[in-house]
Every structure is written in structure tokens, then in C-alpha cells.
Write a protein that holds these residues in place. Structure first.
Motif, PDB file in Angstrom:
ATOM      1  N   GLU A 194       0.823  -1.208   0.000  1.00  0.00           N
ATOM      2  CA  GLU A 194       0.000   0.000   0.000  1.00  0.00           C
ATOM      3  C   GLU A 194       0.861   1.265   0.000  1.00  0.00           C
ATOM      4  OE1 GLU A 194      -2.912   2.434  -0.427  1.00  0.00           O
ATOM      5  OE2 GLU A 194      -3.297   0.274  -0.348  1.00  0.00           O
ATOM      6  N   ILE A 195       0.700   2.097  -1.013  1.00  0.00           N
ATOM      7  CA  ILE A 195       1.387   3.399  -1.057  1.00  0.00           C
ATOM      8  C   ILE A 195       0.390   4.524  -1.329  1.00  0.00           C
ATOM      9  CG2 ILE A 195       3.630   2.477  -1.757  1.00  0.00           C
ATOM     10  CD1 ILE A 195       2.960   3.306  -4.642  1.00  0.00           C
ATOM     11  N   GLY A 196      -0.907   4.208  -1.303  1.00  0.00           N
ATOM     12  CA  GLY A 196      -1.911   5.226  -1.588  1.00  0.00           C
ATOM     13  C   GLY A 196      -2.080   5.416  -3.082  1.00  0.00           C
ATOM     14  N   GLN A 197      -3.124   6.121  -3.460  1.00  0.00           N
ATOM     15  CA  GLN A 197      -3.417   6.343  -4.875  1.00  0.00           C
ATOM     16  C   GLN A 197      -3.530   7.837  -5.153  1.00  0.00           C
ATOM     17  OE1 GLN A 197      -6.691   4.153  -6.502  1.00  0.00           O
ATOM     18  NE2 GLN A 197      -6.077   2.214  -5.565  1.00  0.00           N
ATOM     19  N   GLN A 198      -2.902   8.265  -6.237  1.00  0.00           N
ATOM     20  CA  GLN A 198      -3.016   9.639  -6.711  1.00  0.00           C
ATOM     21  C   GLN A 198      -3.107   9.599  -8.230  1.00  0.00           C
ATOM     22  OE1 GLN A 198      -0.443  12.732  -4.825  1.00  0.00           O
ATOM     23  NE2 GLN A 198       0.598  10.980  -3.898  1.00  0.00           N
TER      24      GLN A 198
END
Length: 292
Positions: A194-198
Motif C-alpha cells: 500500500e502506497i496510496g493512490q493519486q
């Protein structure tokens, strides 16, 4: 720069990852080693291994170039051979290189409307379709490994297609905003954790290493800390100009205002110090491998 400016050991991500974190660093390009002085430059950067056309099986060719599928298979093989060691791999693909007039390649994407009548664009998009499939296989493989993996995928320039095709898409190239459209390329950064979404991130190539460091959870070296601070005022920069956060638009360098001229001046000083100021190169910003 590879041909004109790199004359000895040079600082880059390789220097930092090898010096401070014990990474094994690999350069991979499935084409001729004679191009752009790559062997000498990769050695100056500190890569442990280099692989060129003669090192690939060349069993899966597209338009006489090593396909992205074969290239990615070699990436996976390098990963499997180094599973006990942190690995950084810089790969330059070849499948989609111009020109786009190869009659033996079957076009699978056909354009309608304004895009009709441009077979070079259709061939390029058909090649990109093949890359999409290869990327799906690459991501699928690394989605299933236990080791933490970060993949950055980016293009170095837009394809050399018929100018009329770009004009048909509405690119008049009259304002800085218009001209910048010819220099925009997509990129993605993916990790198997998980590294987040952008989405819709405005950035430029000089900042991409900072994204990789942050996604990998590796502390930013001094030079990347400078870049991260500079990006707050100038989030994107190239040979044509910059994007100004203060103005909310693209500017030429002559139009820079507020804090932008200071950042540009300091950036130029660091570039000079890194590339040419050998006697007083900053060990803080540009620690070279041979100085450890």
C-alpha cells in the motif's frame, strides 16, 4: 549529457543506494551498446551489471526490436537471481522506438474521426497496446512475490509522428501552455504494497527519483531534499520553461517571478557543482562512490 558531460564518476541514485543500502544495481537496454556512450556512463554511475542487445535471447521481436515482453522477462530473471540482495534496475525499452512505418507489423488499432489518415499514429498505438499486455504480465508477476517491489514506468519523449496529426488534436503550439503539450508524457508508480493512490500529478523527470525514494520508504538524500523543496514552488520544469505554482500556469524562464528565480539560480549552481566543479564538488549533495 551522456556524450558531453559525463567524464568520470558521477552522482545519481546508484551512488546513494549502493553506498548506504547495499543495493545491487543493474542497467538494461535491449539494443546496441554503442548508443549514447551508455557503457562508459553506466560505469561512471556505478552500475554493477550492464546488459545490451547481445545479452538478450532475441526470440520475441517486434519490428526487429526486442519486445517489451522479452525485456520484462529479463527484468524478472534479474530479480530472481538477486532475491537475497536489494536490487535497483534501470531499464530502457526498445520495442516502441520510431519510426512507425514498418509494413510487416500488423496494425491492431484503427483511428476514426480527426485521427483518420495517420498510419504512423495507428502503428504507434498498436505498439502501445502490446506494451499494455506486457506490463500487465510484469505487474501480475510482482503482485505475487513476497519481497517489496516498486516499479516506476515513464517515457522520455513523445513519439515522432506526423505534425499534422498533433495539429488535428488541437495543438497550435502558440503559447507556452500549447508548446508544453508536446513534452508531456504519462508515468505510473506502482508497488506491491500500500502506497496510496493519486492521479493527475504534475511533475517532471528530475523529480521522479524523489517519488521512488518516498514509495520505497528510503530517506531522501540531500539532493532529493532540495528537489522536494523546489517542487513546492516549481512542480515541473524542462528545457521549454516551468510550471509556476504562484501563477498557476506554464511560464518561460524569463517570466519566472516570486521565489522562482531564486530556486532556478540555486538549481543551476547545484548542476554546475555536480557536473563540472570537480575540485570543490559538494560531498553533502553529491557523494561519489570512490570517496567512501
Amino acid at each position: 549529457p551522456y556524450q558531453q558531460y559525463i567524464r568520470g564518476d558521477a552522482y545519481c541514485m546508484v551512488s546513494d543506494l549502493k553506498r548506504n543500502y547495499g543495493y545491487r544495481c543493474i542497467a538494461m537496454h535491449p539494443y546496441l551498446s554503442s548508443g549514447w556512450n551508455r557503457p562508459a556512463v553506466y560505469e561512471a554511475f556505478g552500475f554493477d551489471e550492464q546488459y545490451f542487445l547481445e545479452d538478450f535471447p532475441q526470440k520475441d521481436l517486434i519490428r526487429d526490436y526486442v519486445s517489451d515482453r522479452e525485456m520484462f522477462a529479463s527484468v524478472i530473471s534479474a530479480f530472481e537471481e538477486n532475491r537475497n540482495t536489494p536490487m535497483f534496475l534501470f531499464g530502457v525499452t526498445m520495442q516502441n522506438h520510431g519510426d512507425y512505418k514498418n509494413r510487416s507489423f500488423e496494425t491492431t488499432v484503427n483511428l476514426t474521426g480527426q485521427g483518420m489518415g495517420y498510419p504512423d499514429a495507428e502503428q504507434y498505438l498498436s505498439l502501445i497496446r502490446e506494451t499494455d499486455r506486457a506490463v500487465e504480465e510484469l505487474i501480475g508477476y510482482f503482485s505475487c512475490v513476497q519481497e517489496e517491489v516498486v516499479i516506476l514506468f515513464f517515457g522520455d519523449h513523445q513519439p515522432m509522428l506526423d505534425d499534422a496529426f498533433f495539429r488535428a488534436l488541437g495543438n497550435a503550439e502558440e503559447t507556452p501552455e500549447d508548446r508544453q503539450k508536446r513534452y508531456q508524457v504519462p508515468f505510473f508508480l506502482w508497488a506491491n504494497y500500500e502506497i496510496g493512490q493519486q492521479a493527475g500529478i504534475l511533475t517532471s523527470l528530475n523529480y521522479l527519483s524523489t517519488y521512488v525514494y518516498e514509495a520505497a520508504g528510503i530517506p531522501l538524500p540531500a539532493y532529493n531534499r532540495f528537489l522536494a523543496d523546489m517542487a513546492q514552488a516549481i512542480p515541473a520544469i524542462n528545457s521549454q520553461g516551468l510550471y509556476s505554482n504562484a501563477s498557476g500556469r506554464y511560464l518561460t524562464f524569463e517570466e519566472a517571478s516570486a521565489e522562482e528565480p531564486r530556486w532556478l539560480r540555486e538549481y543551476r549552481m547545484l548542476q554546475y557543482n555536480s557536473l563540472w566543479d570537480e575540485e570543490s564538488r559538494s560531498d553533502r549533495f553529491f557523494p561519489l562512490l570512490h570517496n567512501q
